[in-house]
Write an enzyme that holds these catalytic residues in place. Structure first.
Site, mmCIF file in Angstrom:
data_model
loop_
_atom_site.group_PDB
_atom_site.id
_atom_site.type_symbol
_atom_site.label_atom_id
_atom_site.label_comp_id
_atom_site.label_asym_id
_atom_site.label_seq_id
_atom_site.Cartn_x
_atom_site.Cartn_y
_atom_site.Cartn_z
ATOM 1 N N ASP A 60 7.683 7.721 -20.531
ATOM 2 C CA ASP A 60 7.936 7.742 -21.967
ATOM 3 C C ASP A 60 9.396 7.381 -22.233
ATOM 4 O OD1 ASP A 60 9.445 10.085 -21.463
ATOM 5 O OD2 ASP A 60 7.835 11.411 -22.123
ATOM 6 N N HIS B 76 0.831 -1.200 0.000
ATOM 7 C CA HIS B 76 0.000 0.000 0.000
ATOM 8 C C HIS B 76 0.870 1.257 0.000
ATOM 9 C CE1 HIS B 76 -3.139 2.670 2.120
ATOM 10 N NE2 HIS B 76 -3.384 2.656 0.825
ATOM 11 N N TYR C 280 5.654 14.649 -22.059
ATOM 12 C CA TYR C 280 5.114 14.612 -20.691
ATOM 13 C C TYR C 280 4.196 13.422 -20.432
ATOM 14 C CZ TYR C 280 7.108 19.256 -20.611
ATOM 15 O OH TYR C 280 7.970 20.310 -20.700
#
Length: 139
Positions: free
Chosen positions: A28, A20, A128
């Site tokens: 990218d 968790h 991005y």
């Protein structure tokens, strides 16, 4: 042979180790990858595999409660941003738990990636197009 959808051994092992709030960066082809986190390089050539494909594969096994993106994606790559938001919203509905989306500046995103368990490099070439997936719990 493994029965599940996620067949890539390093990705499958990574998901199995996640606890968790642990984080995975999915990036990218151009994001600088720091020393430290495990590097899982899936890039074959420009565009292959896409960030969307890698995200789809990871979401078959990983419970996600939060995603962090660079705020620049909204202005520089709005179509890619909307596609990612749509994909995450669909997954949130399927997993029956909400996924919070947070944004930070790209430089802060790169710094935050240092604390990821692993950085998974796609062949994505959209500016991005990077995500930090924060693990949730399955119960």
């Amino acid at each position: 042979m493994k029965r599940g959808v996620l067949l890539n051994a390093p990705l499958s092992a990574l998901v199995a180790r996640m606890g968790h709030t642990d984080e995975i960066t999915v990036c990218d082809a151009g994001l600088p990858i720091p020393a430290g986190p495990e590097r899982i390089d899936l890039a074959l050539m420009a565009g292959t595999p896409s960030l969307e494909t890698v995200l789809t594969a990871l979401l078959t096994d990983l419970v996600v409660e939060k995603v962090i993106m660079a705020s620049e994606i909204k202005q520089i790559s709005p179509a890619a941003h909307q596609a990612l938001v749509d994909q995450l919203e669909a997954h949130a509905a399927a997993q029956g738990k909400p996924i919070t989306i947070e944004y930070c500046l790209h430089e802060a995103f790169k710094a935050r990636s240092h604390q990821s368990k692993a950085i998974v490099r796609s062949g994505e070439v959209t500016p991005y197009a990077n995500l930090i997936l924060c693990a949730g719990v399955a119960f």
